[in-house]
Design a protein around this motif. Structure first.
Motif, mmCIF file in Angstrom:
data_model
loop_
_atom_site.group_PDB
_atom_site.id
_atom_site.type_symbol
_atom_site.label_atom_id
_atom_site.label_comp_id
_atom_site.label_asym_id
_atom_site.label_seq_id
_atom_site.Cartn_x
_atom_site.Cartn_y
_atom_site.Cartn_z
ATOM 1 N N ASN A 1 -5.613 33.608 -22.660
ATOM 2 C CA ASN A 1 -5.881 32.477 -23.552
ATOM 3 C C ASN A 1 -7.244 32.554 -24.223
ATOM 4 N N CYS B 1 -4.094 28.937 -29.603
ATOM 5 C CA CYS B 1 -4.467 28.114 -28.458
ATOM 6 C C CYS B 1 -3.213 27.479 -27.891
ATOM 7 N N CYS C 1 -7.260 24.602 -23.738
ATOM 8 C CA CYS C 1 -6.022 25.327 -23.995
ATOM 9 C C CYS C 1 -5.221 25.524 -22.715
ATOM 10 N N TRP D 1 0.276 32.937 -26.802
ATOM 11 C CA TRP D 1 0.000 31.618 -26.259
ATOM 12 C C TRP D 1 1.271 30.785 -26.320
ATOM 13 N N SER E 1 -4.954 21.135 -26.517
ATOM 14 C CA SER E 1 -5.118 22.357 -27.311
ATOM 15 C C SER E 1 -5.883 22.100 -28.602
ATOM 16 N N TRP F 1 -7.482 32.315 -28.121
ATOM 17 C CA TRP F 1 -8.289 31.317 -28.819
ATOM 18 C C TRP F 1 -9.235 31.985 -29.805
#
Length: 366
Positions: free
Chosen positions: A157, A166, A149, A228, A140, A161
C-alpha cells in the motif's frame, strides 16, 4: 451500466438533493436501535472549525458510547452524515417505481421500523452498508485521523499510495461499524432478525471488494505493478440489496416437538430447508438473504406506513397496473426539454444537445 443509465441515476440524485435542500434538508442517522433517525440540518449551529464536530456529535441522536466515538475523530460526524444521506438517496432510487418508494417522513418511518416487514429489513441493510462504505472511503481519502489506506498485508500500500493508488480501508471500517453499533439484545426473534439484516449490508460491501492494479515501467511495460483494493460504487451495492429484498425470506419461531426448544423456520420448502447449514436451536440461519417476520401492507392507500400511491408517476404497459393497485391512471400530455444526442468528448466531459418533444405522463388515480 450504460451512459443513459448513469445519466438517469445522476439526474435523479441531483434532483433529490435539490429537493432535500429546499425543504431544510433532513439527515438520516444510523443508530444501534434503529437504522434511520431524523435530524434537521438547520438545527446544526455554526461553530469554529476546531470543535464544530463536538456540537454536531452532541446534537445527533447517539448513545453515550457512539457520541464518544463520534467526538474522538473530527471526520466521524461528517462521515455519518454522508453515509445516511447516501443510504437514503439510494433507497429512494431503488424503490422509485415501487408502491413503497422508501418514504422516510418521520411518522411513516417510525411505524415501519416498529414492524418486521421486508422493507424494514432493507432499511437496516442499506444503512449499515452505507456507513461501512462511507467510512472505508473516508479513510482512503484522508478525512480521518485514526485510519488511512487499506492495511492488507498482501498489498504494497505504501508503494501504491506513492503511485496514486490508495486502498479503501474496509478492515478499519468493519471494526468501527461493529463497535459503533455494539452488541444488541439477542433475546427475541425481532432483535436477531434486525442484527442479521444489518450484517447482510456489511457482508455485501465486503463481497464487492475489487483489486485494482497499476503498471509502471519503461514504455508502459509492467516491470513494476502496484495494487490496491477498492469498493464497488454504492449504486451497485444498492442494486444487490434490492435483489435480496425481492427474495427476502420470511422467518418465524417454532417449537421442536422432539426437544421442546425454540427454532427458527424460514418458510422454504423441505429440500431448501435441508440445505441450510446446521446451527444452534433458535438461531437465525446463516445466509446472505434478507429476512422478515411479517407480511408487508399493500401500500396502495394512505396509512400509517405510507402516503399511498395516488398521483404517483408510472409507466404505461410496464408498472401502472401494479403501482396504481388496479385503480387506473390519468394521462397528461406535455412538452419536455431534455439532453439528447450525447457524446463523450476528449478528455473529460459529455456534450449534449437540447431536444424538445411531447410526451405523455401517467399518474395513478386516487
Amino acid at each position: 451500466m450504460n451512459i443513459n443509465q448513469t445519466f438517469e441515476h445522476c439526474v435523479f440524485q441531483l434532483h433529490l438533493l435539490c429537493c432535500l435542500c429546499s425543504i431544510s434538508l433532513q439527515l438520516l442517522l444510523l443508530t444501534g436501535n434503529e437504522p434511520l433517525s431524523i435530524l434537521p440540518l438547520s438545527s446544526i449551529p455554526e461553530e469554529n472549525v476546531g470543535r464544530a464536530h463536538y456540537k454536531l456529535c452532541d446534537r445527533l441522536k447517539l448513545e453515550k458510547k457512539q457520541r464518544r466515538m463520534c467526538r474522538r475523530d473530527p471526520g466521524v460526524a461528517e462521515t455519518l452524515m454522508e453515509a445516511i444521506s447516501m443510504s437514503a438517496m439510494e433507497c429512494q432510487y431503488q424503490f422509485r417505481f415501487e408502491r413503497w418508494n422508501c418514504t422516510l417522513e418521520g411518522r411513516h418511518r417510525a411505524n415501519i421500523l416498529k414492524r418486521g416487514f421486508k422493507e424494514t429489513a432493507f432499511l437496516y441493510a442499506i444503512s449499515s452498508a452505507g456507513l461501512t462504505h462511507a467510512m472505508a472511503k473516508a479513510c482512503s481519502a484522508g478525512r480521518m485521523e485514526r485510519c488511512t489506506c487499506d492495511e492488507a498485508p498482501d498489498l504494497e500500500n505504501r508503494k501504491a499510495w506513492q503511485w496514486g493508488g490508495c486502498g479503501d480501508n474496509l478492515k478499519y471500517s468493519n471494526k468501527f461499524v461493529k463497535d459503533f453499533l455494539g452488541k444488541r439484545s439477542n433475546k427475541d426473534l425481532r432483535a436477531r432478525v434486525d442484527m442479521h439484516n444489518t450484517n447482510v449490508g456489511m457482508k455485501v460491501i465486503k463481497a464487492g471488494v475489487e483489486t485494482t492494479c497499476k503498471c509502471h515501467g519503461v514504455s508502459g511495460s509492467c516491470t513494476v505493478q502496484t495494487c490496491w483494493r477498492q469498493l464497488l460504487p454504492f449504486h451497485e451495492i444498492g442494486k444487490q440489496l434490492k435483489q435480496r429484498y425481492e427474495t427476502s425470506l420470511k422467518v418465524g419461531s417454532s417449537t421442536n416437538e422432539a426437544t421442546g426448544e425454540g427454532e427458527i423456520s424460514t418458510g422454504r420448502n423441505q429440500q431448501q430447508q435441508q440445505q441450510l447449514p446446521p446451527g444452534p436451536s433458535d438461531q437465525i440461519p446463516r445466509t446472505m438473504d434478507l429476512l422478515h417476520i411479517e407480511d408487508s401492507p399493500s401500500f396502495c392507500r394512505p396509512s400509517k406506513y405510507s402516503s399511498g400511491t395516488a398521483a404517483r408517476k408510472c409507466y404505461k404497459d410496464k408498472n401502472c397496473d401494479a403501482i396504481c393497485c388496479g385503480r387506473g391512471h390519468n394521462t397528461q400530455s406535455r412538452e419536455v426539454t431534455r439532453p439528447c444526442q450525447c457524446q463523450v468528448r476528449w478528455c473529460c466531459y459529455v456534450e449534449c444537445k437540447q431536444c424538445t418533444q411531447r410526451e405523455e405522463v401517467y399518474t395513478c388515480k386516487g
